[in-house]
Design a protein around this motif. Sequence first.
Motif, PDB file in Angstrom:
ATOM      1  N   LYS A 154       0.834  -1.193   0.000  1.00 34.28           N
ATOM      2  CA  LYS A 154       0.000   0.000   0.000  1.00 34.28           C
ATOM      3  C   LYS A 154       0.871   1.244   0.000  1.00 34.28           C
ATOM      4  CE  LYS A 154      -3.736  -2.240   2.571  1.00 34.28           C
ATOM      5  NZ  LYS A 154      -4.549  -2.205   3.805  1.00 34.28           N
ATOM      6  N   PRO A 155       0.414   2.309  -0.657  1.00 31.41           N
ATOM      7  CA  PRO A 155       1.201   3.544  -0.647  1.00 31.41           C
ATOM      8  C   PRO A 155       1.354   4.070   0.765  1.00 31.41           C
ATOM      9  CG  PRO A 155      -0.519   3.616  -2.336  1.00 31.41           C
ATOM     10  CD  PRO A 155      -0.797   2.423  -1.482  1.00 31.41           C
ATOM     11  N   SER A 156       2.507   4.567   1.105  1.00 35.26           N
ATOM     12  CA  SER A 156       2.776   5.190   2.395  1.00 35.26           C
ATOM     13  C   SER A 156       3.925   6.137   2.173  1.00 35.26           C
ATOM     14  CB  SER A 156       3.161   4.127   3.443  1.00 35.26           C
ATOM     15  OG  SER A 156       4.427   3.612   3.167  1.00 35.26           O
ATOM     16  N   PRO A 157       4.212   7.035   3.132  1.00 30.95           N
ATOM     17  CA  PRO A 157       5.361   7.923   2.961  1.00 30.95           C
ATOM     18  C   PRO A 157       6.629   7.170   2.645  1.00 30.95           C
ATOM     19  CG  PRO A 157       4.035   8.630   4.827  1.00 30.95           C
ATOM     20  CD  PRO A 157       3.460   7.319   4.352  1.00 30.95           C
ATOM     21  N   ARG A 158       6.770   5.965   3.197  1.00 33.14           N
ATOM     22  CA  ARG A 158       7.981   5.200   2.990  1.00 33.14           C
ATOM     23  C   ARG A 158       8.036   4.603   1.585  1.00 33.14           C
ATOM     24  NH1 ARG A 158       9.536   0.328   3.306  1.00 33.14           N
ATOM     25  NH2 ARG A 158      11.499  -0.345   4.186  1.00 33.14           N
ATOM     26  N   HIS A 159       6.846   4.362   0.979  1.00 36.73           N
ATOM     27  CA  HIS A 159       6.812   3.775  -0.346  1.00 36.73           C
ATOM     28  C   HIS A 159       6.540   4.814  -1.434  1.00 36.73           C
ATOM     29  CE1 HIS A 159       6.020   0.118   2.111  1.00 36.73           C
ATOM     30  NE2 HIS A 159       6.747  -0.441   1.161  1.00 36.73           N
ATOM     31  N   VAL A 219      11.563   6.750  13.552  1.00 37.24           N
ATOM     32  CA  VAL A 219      11.298   5.421  12.992  1.00 37.24           C
ATOM     33  C   VAL A 219       9.912   4.934  13.407  1.00 37.24           C
ATOM     34  CG1 VAL A 219      11.984   2.992  13.115  1.00 37.24           C
ATOM     35  CG2 VAL A 219      13.714   4.761  12.766  1.00 37.24           C
ATOM     36  N   VAL A 220       9.591   5.088  14.696  1.00 35.66           N
ATOM     37  CA  VAL A 220       8.292   4.635  15.196  1.00 35.66           C
ATOM     38  C   VAL A 220       7.153   5.327  14.453  1.00 35.66           C
ATOM     39  CG1 VAL A 220       6.752   4.666  17.208  1.00 35.66           C
ATOM     40  CG2 VAL A 220       9.154   4.002  17.478  1.00 35.66           C
ATOM     41  N   ARG A 221       7.308   6.611  14.195  1.00 41.02           N
ATOM     42  CA  ARG A 221       6.225   7.384  13.575  1.00 41.02           C
ATOM     43  C   ARG A 221       6.072   7.116  12.078  1.00 41.02           C
ATOM     44  NH1 ARG A 221       4.310  10.454  17.513  1.00 41.02           N
ATOM     45  NH2 ARG A 221       5.720  10.916  19.249  1.00 41.02           N
ATOM     46  N   ARG A 222       6.982   6.351  11.490  1.00 40.66           N
ATOM     47  CA  ARG A 222       6.773   5.929  10.102  1.00 40.66           C
ATOM     48  C   ARG A 222       5.639   4.923   9.982  1.00 40.66           C
ATOM     49  NH1 ARG A 222      13.031   4.714   8.687  1.00 40.66           N
ATOM     50  NH2 ARG A 222      13.808   6.853   8.847  1.00 40.66           N
ATOM     51  N   GLN A 223       5.360   4.221  11.074  1.00 40.02           N
ATOM     52  CA  GLN A 223       4.274   3.244  11.105  1.00 40.02           C
ATOM     53  C   GLN A 223       4.400   2.225   9.968  1.00 40.02           C
ATOM     54  OE1 GLN A 223       0.655   5.608  11.185  1.00 40.02           O
ATOM     55  NE2 GLN A 223       0.903   6.079  13.351  1.00 40.02           N
ATOM     56  N   LEU A 260       6.327   9.861  24.994  1.00 43.47           N
ATOM     57  CA  LEU A 260       6.508  10.262  23.598  1.00 43.47           C
ATOM     58  C   LEU A 260       5.237  10.137  22.767  1.00 43.47           C
ATOM     59  CD1 LEU A 260      10.042   8.787  22.861  1.00 43.47           C
ATOM     60  CD2 LEU A 260       9.436  11.094  23.545  1.00 43.47           C
ATOM     61  N   GLY A 261       4.183   9.626  23.369  1.00 43.06           N
ATOM     62  CA  GLY A 261       2.919   9.520  22.661  1.00 43.06           C
ATOM     63  C   GLY A 261       2.869   8.401  21.641  1.00 43.06           C
ATOM     64  N   TRP A 262       3.654   7.344  21.842  1.00 41.45           N
ATOM     65  CA  TRP A 262       3.624   6.206  20.929  1.00 41.45           C
ATOM     66  C   TRP A 262       2.381   5.362  21.198  1.00 41.45           C
ATOM     67  CZ3 TRP A 262       9.332   4.308  21.912  1.00 41.45           C
ATOM     68  CH2 TRP A 262      10.210   5.239  21.333  1.00 41.45           C
ATOM     69  N   ALA A 263       1.811   4.790  20.160  1.00 39.21           N
ATOM     70  CA  ALA A 263       0.657   3.916  20.333  1.00 39.21           C
ATOM     71  C   ALA A 263       1.042   2.637  21.074  1.00 39.21           C
ATOM     72  CB  ALA A 263       0.046   3.575  18.977  1.00 39.21           C
TER      73      ALA A 263
END
Length: 338
Positions: free
Chosen positions: A6-11, A63-67, A204-207
């Motif tokens: 799926k499209p994502s900022p990383r892809h 890195v965490v926020r890249r999901q 840090l507000g991580w899920a």
Amino acid sequence: MILRPKPSPRHHGTLAGAPSIAPLATVPTWLRRAILDAQSLASKDVEDVALTAGAAIGALDAVVRRQGRWAGAWRQRLALTAAAVTARQAGRVEDEAALRDAVLLTRPGDNVGPAGLLLLAWRRVAARPAEELLGEKSLVAVLAEFGYARDDEAVRDLTDDLRQLAARDGTVGMTTGAIAIAERHGFARALGVWLADALLAQRLGWAHAVPLLGADAALGTSARPRRSAANSVATSIETHPERAKGLLAAQARAALRAIDLHAELGRRADRLLADAPKLRAKAADAVVEKLLSDDAIVASENIAGMSDRGLRRLFDRLVELGAVRELSGRPTFRIYGL
């Protein structure tokens, strides 16, 4: 329908179905050198080490926020490493493979044994919502998994102390303070680092929390007699600066290892997602999602729409494609993962 990337900022900017390249340089060269130079860290003041640890956590936060879609597998792989280190510190002989077997090769509700419970404790911190980890119900469960008898009064005191710590201390004091609180309540340091990871995620507000400190064997173990709750919110920075420095250096190392593992699993996940359209099994999409969300899958996993024989054939195909690895090294009771 078969899963496709799926499209994502990383892809962004890649063709659908084509693997993207996981970034290799998420950590600046100067920071990587500073973290890996243990002798240099040891010679610095605690404030300088705190700055290095803060920079490492900042890189990890990005890195965490890249999901990434493989984030579940990433956190659970870190949990497995932390559980293996915790088991060794407790004098047990189980390694990562034995811990996997203890949990994956037992039926739900069966006794996984003391070592298996340690893995469940670390899987808990990786899988449960971060905001729930330090509630009384969660702490009762994790204390049992770490082998402590139920003590509702101790849980209430621990919860209150952690709440005060989170409200009054910065990130550095909160991390060192979590271990101090655990020890002052008579618990081993392994529980303290579990609490520190949970507190960091909440701050840090991580899920979800990322298992970090539990994987650092250099932290060792300790347990101290219980002290009054009034004293338990004090951190160890001022009273034990060398100890605090060692803890912060360990946190920086752990963050770097987690970032590197994220990149490694990202490359493997890209390969899996690129090969997913080649799969013809009806429930292949569910299998791919499971591989992306967990450390490993046993070959006899109960997946709707997939027979045992069909699942084994699918795993054989994925191994042939180089999309997954067989992790047990056995001819039977096989286990697969990224």
